[in-house]
Design a protein around this motif. Structure first.
Motif, PDB file in Angstrom:
ATOM      1  N   GLN A  29       4.809   8.053  -7.843  1.00 11.29           N
ATOM      2  CA  GLN A  29       5.132   6.824  -8.733  1.00 11.29           C
ATOM      3  C   GLN A  29       3.618   5.805  -8.379  1.00 11.29           C
ATOM      4  OE1 GLN A  29       7.628   5.825  -5.565  1.00 11.29           O
ATOM      5  NE2 GLN A  29       9.922   5.954  -7.152  1.00 11.29           N
ATOM      6  N   ILE A  30       3.107   6.957  -7.443  1.00 13.00           N
ATOM      7  CA  ILE A  30       1.409   5.799  -7.585  1.00 13.00           C
ATOM      8  C   ILE A  30       0.422   5.758  -8.500  1.00 13.00           C
ATOM      9  CG2 ILE A  30      -1.098   6.130  -6.240  1.00 13.00           C
ATOM     10  CD1 ILE A  30       0.699   6.927  -3.723  1.00 13.00           C
ATOM     11  N   VAL A  31       1.032   7.327  -9.095  1.00 10.16           N
ATOM     12  CA  VAL A  31      -0.052   7.425 -10.112  1.00 10.16           C
ATOM     13  C   VAL A  31       0.939   7.362 -11.634  1.00 10.16           C
ATOM     14  CG1 VAL A  31      -0.117  10.014 -11.964  1.00 10.16           C
ATOM     15  CG2 VAL A  31      -0.192  10.305  -9.335  1.00 10.16           C
ATOM     16  N   ASP A  65       1.893  -1.473  -2.222  1.00 14.50           N
ATOM     17  CA  ASP A  65       2.635  -1.745  -0.860  1.00 14.50           C
ATOM     18  C   ASP A  65       3.303  -0.190  -0.245  1.00 14.50           C
ATOM     19  OD1 ASP A  65       3.783  -2.015   1.009  1.00 14.50           O
ATOM     20  OD2 ASP A  65       4.792  -3.852   0.362  1.00 14.50           O
ATOM     21  N   LEU A  66       1.714   0.391   0.788  1.00 16.74           N
ATOM     22  CA  LEU A  66       2.845   1.831   1.120  1.00 16.74           C
ATOM     23  C   LEU A  66       3.601   2.168   1.941  1.00 16.74           C
ATOM     24  CD1 LEU A  66      -0.916   3.977   0.896  1.00 16.74           C
ATOM     25  CD2 LEU A  66       0.966   3.417  -0.872  1.00 16.74           C
ATOM     26  N   SER A  67       4.133   0.486   2.437  1.00 18.35           N
ATOM     27  CA  SER A  67       4.802   1.271   3.943  1.00 18.35           C
ATOM     28  C   SER A  67       6.074   1.323   3.443  1.00 18.35           C
ATOM     29  CB  SER A  67       5.475  -0.803   4.182  1.00 18.35           C
ATOM     30  OG  SER A  67       6.467  -1.139   2.881  1.00 18.35           O
ATOM     31  N   ARG A  68       6.475   1.912   2.421  1.00 16.33           N
ATOM     32  CA  ARG A  68       7.745   3.067   2.002  1.00 16.33           C
ATOM     33  C   ARG A  68       6.948   4.615   1.953  1.00 16.33           C
ATOM     34  NH1 ARG A  68      12.459  -0.415  -0.572  1.00 16.33           N
ATOM     35  NH2 ARG A  68      12.969  -2.375   0.083  1.00 16.33           N
ATOM     36  N   HIS A  69       5.814   4.305   2.187  1.00 19.45           N
ATOM     37  CA  HIS A  69       5.225   6.199   1.194  1.00 19.45           C
ATOM     38  C   HIS A  69       4.763   6.360   2.867  1.00 19.45           C
ATOM     39  CE1 HIS A  69       3.084   8.724  -0.739  1.00 19.45           C
ATOM     40  NE2 HIS A  69       2.229   8.502  -0.291  1.00 19.45           N
ATOM     41  N   THR A  70       6.060   7.301   3.333  1.00 15.69           N
ATOM     42  CA  THR A  70       5.852   7.450   5.540  1.00 15.69           C
ATOM     43  C   THR A  70       6.099   8.697   5.374  1.00 15.69           C
ATOM     44  OG1 THR A  70       7.736   6.190   5.910  1.00 15.69           O
ATOM     45  CG2 THR A  70       5.482   4.605   5.708  1.00 15.69           C
TER      46      THR A  70
END
Length: 440
Positions: A29-31, A65-70
């Motif tokens: 999803q980042i890509v 927002d990486l708050s769920r990429h954990t």
């Protein structure tokens, strides 16, 4: 995805309204988001826990927002490493490692920061033998401007990894990180009190006096509170988890003093005396709980990294300047130490380092206190913390970093179009095009 909502930092002092606000859960999803932003001509910035005190993460383009990429992806006891997603908080990493009998060698005081954010801004703990947190990075996956995923490690390209370890998000999006670990260990926390001049007179000796040291100083006094942390095999002190909250309670008192003194900052010393209570006590606990403490109070902070031997002169100048200013912060000046680093944009690059941190309430009057301190520390060749308040520009910063040009070459190669640039990055690093012309 949400559109045109306001994003703000943890301290609620900086905010922006991104055109796109995407909260990815996986690397794919980042890509996809990076490629779409590039196609649509949108700049890209990344937010972790939002603990920066400046516009580092702000954008009018795409906010990732990486708050769920954990999550902790792998713990390798044989290699003594842990692999995590970039948005994972340090507290989650430490807890998982503790269950596995492992630990991070050193972390800062706020474990609610994301791993990627702590790496990117040069976050650090304290200890003269310890480099900044990013020095514990063994490998990482970086989503570049063209959507490719670069796997960086010490074996394949140590120079590129060194640049990416402290890059302000200017090289790409840190997706996952592999960190070197150590066997779990406990620390004995030993508080003390000394005259300021006595500590400054033997500052280098003091810096080497324990595995980790720190001191705090209220500028209207001539005394400092010292803290020494020694490795120990002793079991945790009964009630140790409660004792770590002593610093949290003190921070809450500072918040109250700041609120009570907002109309008359000169009265802060008297208010602090009224709110004071017993100081910290000696105790033993697991390392990650000694290093960090919960921080519920919102504030502003400035920090500069100086050559270790420049710290005594800096504190003496600060004593004069802050007393002359007369608007006292209820928060103590915090001094920590660290080893030299080799990441080109690390504030500790190439020298044993002393970190001087000033924390203030979130009011305009105290912003002036930070500006006074900033110019004084800048004159002593201080390097500002990339995630804290400062006004330095690329023109000011470039002479302070011997490998500045090396970083700019890498930046020009990985992000030739300046996809990961915003106003803050442009101010502190300059435009990518200029970097390519000069350093190609």
């Amino acid at each position: 995805m949400t559109d045109r909502q306001i994003w703000q930092t943890w301290s609620k002092t900086v905010r922006c309204r991104p055109a796109r606000w995407i909260v990815p859960r996986v690397e794919g999803q980042i890509v996809e988001a990076v490629c779409a932003a590039a196609e649509d001509g949108l700049g890209v910035r990344v937010a972790g826990a939002g603990h920066s005190f400046n516009q580092l993460a702000c954008t009018e383009g795409l906010l990732l927002d990486l708050s769920r990429h954990t999550g902790v992806l792998d713990i390798d006891r044989r290699a003594m490493t842990v692999t995590v997603r970039g948005g994972t908080h340090l507290a989650e990493v430490s807890a998982a490692l503790d269950r596995a009998g492992m630990a991070l060698a050193n972390i800062g005081t706020l474990d609610t920061q994301s791993v990627a954010g702590a790496i990117s801004t040069g976050n650090h703990g304290t200890g003269i033998a310890h480099r900044p947190f990013s020095s514990q990075v063994a490998a990482l996956r970086l989503v570049a401007a063209d959507g490719s995923v670069l796997v960086l490690d010490e074996a394949a390209d140590p120079d590129l990894l060194a640049c990416a370890r402290t890059a302000l998000g200017a090289l790409g999006v840190i997706s996952t990180v592999t960190l070197r670990c150590v066997p779990s260990f406990s620390l004995r926390s030993v508080p003390g009190s000394e005259r300021l001049e006595d500590v400054l007179g033997r500052f280098e000796e003091w810096a080497h006096s324990a595995d980790h040291v720190a001191m705090t100083w209220l500028p209207w006094t001539e005394e400092v509170s010292t803290q020494a942390w020694h490795r120990t095999d002793d079991p945790p002190t009964q009630g140790a988890r409660r004792l770590r909250y002593a610093t949290t309670v003190d921070e809450m008192r500072c918040g109250l003093a700041g609120f009570a003194g907002r109309w008359s900052p000169a009265s802060v010393p008297r208010i602090k005396r009224l709110l004071s209570s017993g100081g910290p006590v000696e105790y033993v606990d697991a390392s990650h709980r000694v290093f960090s403490f919960p921080q519920p109070v919102k504030f502003l902070a400035l920090e500069h990294a100086l050559a270790l031997d420049a710290v005594p002169e800096a504190l003496r100048h600060l004593r004069v300047a802050l007393r002359r200013f007369g608007a006292y912060s209820p928060y103590s000046v915090l001094v920590r130490v660290g080893a030299a680093d080799e990441s080109p944009l690390s504030p500790a690059f190439g020298r044993a380092t002393g970190y001087i941190n000033l924390t203030v309430p979130r009011t305009a009057r105290y912003t002036e206190v930070l500006r006074t301190a900033e110019h004084l520390l800048r004159d002593l060749d201080g390097r500002p913390h990339w995630g804290k308040a400062h006004t330095a520009t690329a023109e000011v910063l470039r002479p302070r970093y011997p490998q500045w040009d090396q970083f700019q070459r890498v930046r020009g190669k990985l992000d030739p179009g300046g996809l990961f640039c915003n106003e803050y990055i442009g101010r502190v690093l300059g435009p990518v095009d200029a970097a390519r012309q000069v350093y190609a």
